[in-house]
Design an enzyme around this catalytic site. Structure first.
Site, PDB file in Angstrom:
ATOM      1  N   HIS A 212       7.486  -1.408  11.774  1.00  0.00           N
ATOM      2  CA  HIS A 212       6.836  -0.137  11.458  1.00  0.00           C
ATOM      3  C   HIS A 212       7.715   0.917  11.053  1.00  0.00           C
ATOM      4  CE1 HIS A 212       3.553  -1.678  14.325  1.00  0.00           C
ATOM      5  NE2 HIS A 212       2.988  -1.946  13.218  1.00  0.00           N
TER       6      HIS A 212
ATOM      7  N   ARG B 196       4.811  -8.637   5.139  1.00  0.00           N
ATOM      8  CA  ARG B 196       5.663  -9.389   5.956  1.00  0.00           C
ATOM      9  C   ARG B 196       5.874 -10.827   5.376  1.00  0.00           C
ATOM     10  NH1 ARG B 196       2.913  -7.761  11.419  1.00  0.00           N
ATOM     11  NH2 ARG B 196       1.228  -7.435   9.841  1.00  0.00           N
TER      12      ARG B 196
ATOM     13  N   SER C 239       3.041  -6.023  16.583  1.00  0.00           N
ATOM     14  CA  SER C 239       2.631  -5.675  17.714  1.00  0.00           C
ATOM     15  C   SER C 239       2.176  -6.497  18.917  1.00  0.00           C
ATOM     16  CB  SER C 239       1.657  -4.272  17.848  1.00  0.00           C
ATOM     17  OG  SER C 239       2.160  -3.331  17.012  1.00  0.00           O
TER      18      SER C 239
ATOM     19  N   LYS D  21     -10.698  -4.856  19.528  1.00  0.00           N
ATOM     20  CA  LYS D  21      -9.887  -5.153  20.739  1.00  0.00           C
ATOM     21  C   LYS D  21      -9.672  -3.874  21.651  1.00  0.00           C
ATOM     22  CE  LYS D  21      -6.645  -7.299  18.627  1.00  0.00           C
ATOM     23  NZ  LYS D  21      -5.396  -8.010  18.107  1.00  0.00           N
TER      24      LYS D  21
HETATM   25  P1  ADP Z   1       0.745  -5.151  13.621  1.00  0.00           P
HETATM   26  O1  ADP Z   1       0.074  -5.871  15.097  1.00  0.00           O
HETATM   27  O2  ADP Z   1       0.542  -6.293  12.826  1.00  0.00           O
HETATM   28  O3  ADP Z   1       1.893  -4.573  13.821  1.00  0.00           O
HETATM   29  P2  ADP Z   1      -0.858  -2.683  12.637  1.00  0.00           P
HETATM   30  O4  ADP Z   1      -2.020  -2.427  12.533  1.00  0.00           O
HETATM   31  O5  ADP Z   1      -0.006  -1.764  13.673  1.00  0.00           O
HETATM   32  O6  ADP Z   1      -0.522  -4.092  13.283  1.00  0.00           O
HETATM   33  O7  ADP Z   1       0.196  -2.782  11.480  1.00  0.00           O
HETATM   34  C1  ADP Z   1       0.178  -1.543  10.400  1.00  0.00           C
HETATM   35  C2  ADP Z   1       0.879  -1.810   9.150  1.00  0.00           C
HETATM   36  O8  ADP Z   1       2.141  -2.269   9.358  1.00  0.00           O
HETATM   37  C3  ADP Z   1       0.399  -2.826   8.445  1.00  0.00           C
HETATM   38  O9  ADP Z   1       0.333  -2.646   6.900  1.00  0.00           O
HETATM   39  C4  ADP Z   1       1.389  -3.943   8.619  1.00  0.00           C
HETATM   40  O10 ADP Z   1       1.351  -4.739   7.372  1.00  0.00           O
HETATM   41  C5  ADP Z   1       2.552  -3.388   8.814  1.00  0.00           C
HETATM   42  N1  ADP Z   1       3.660  -3.760   9.644  1.00  0.00           N
HETATM   43  C6  ADP Z   1       3.317  -4.407  10.824  1.00  0.00           C
HETATM   44  N2  ADP Z   1       4.467  -5.031  11.370  1.00  0.00           N
HETATM   45  C7  ADP Z   1       5.301  -4.848  10.263  1.00  0.00           C
HETATM   46  C8  ADP Z   1       6.544  -5.538   9.935  1.00  0.00           C
HETATM   47  N3  ADP Z   1       7.397  -6.059  11.051  1.00  0.00           N
HETATM   48  N4  ADP Z   1       7.325  -5.054   8.757  1.00  0.00           N
HETATM   49  C9  ADP Z   1       6.661  -4.590   7.822  1.00  0.00           C
HETATM   50  N5  ADP Z   1       5.285  -4.156   7.955  1.00  0.00           N
HETATM   51  C10 ADP Z   1       4.893  -4.406   9.150  1.00  0.00           C
END
Ligand code: ADP
Length: 165
Positions: free
Chosen positions: A21, A94, A132, A45
């Protein structure tokens, strides 16, 4: 555009914020005048951290980026973007598996708010596998998450997993 500032919104659960993130936040904040990181509530969730806690962890992580603001929202992203005068939604990509869903969401959001574009930023190769949920799984099972989350929030995750585990 109602003003000259180019504002983007980066929505997500951020439960908790990961280095993946943070990578996207840094890239997006370099491209736009202002980046609003929007923590979604109303999840299905039960989260590990509540909305306020997730915002606080994000704030601690991005304290050196002056054009990044942390907020939270519920309801429709297209409406929230309009309220915030944002011209773009930021999404991190990703793997190819992210694409189909994100493509659908992007088209739906454009239909709801035609002035809003979705901008996809590619993750750094080293964070391709990172989410996450991966972080939470590793932490719950006593693994080392030091390479996955910002150092500033490492203790919060360890404490939370110990308390709940
Ligand atoms: P996650 O549980 O997949 O981290 P989030 O809802 O918190 O879920 O993710 C928010 C945004 O950040 C989404 O657009 C997701 O594609 C992006 N994201 C999450 N992890 C990564 C990563 N490792 N690299 C790039 N983008 C990411």
């Amino acid at each position: 555009m109602k003003h000259n500032m180019r504002i983007a919104i980066y929505p997500g659960s951020f439960d908790p914020v990961t280095l993946g993130h943070l990578d996207i936040i840094k890239r997006a904040s370099a491209v736009f005048d202002k980046l609003i990181v929007a923590v979604m509530h109303n999840q299905n969730k039960v989260p590990m951290f509540d909305t306020e806690e997730r915002m606080e962890l994000l704030r601690r992580t991005i304290n050196n980026l002056p054009n990044v603001e942390i907020t939270s929202f519920g309801g429709l992203l297209a409406d929230y973007a309009r309220q915030q005068d944002a011209c773009a939604i930021i999404k991190g990509l990703r793997a190819v598996s992210d694409f189909e869903y994100e493509f659908q969401m992007a088209l739906a959001n454009r239909k709801l708010n035609p002035e809003l574009d979705t901008v996809f930023l590619m993750t750094s190769a080293e964070y391709m596998y990172l989410s996450s949920s991966v972080v939470k799984d590793i932490a719950v099972h006593g693994g080392n998450i030091a390479g996955f989350v910002p150092a500033e929030i490492l203790d919060d995750i360890m404490l939370r997993t110990r308390k709940d585990g």
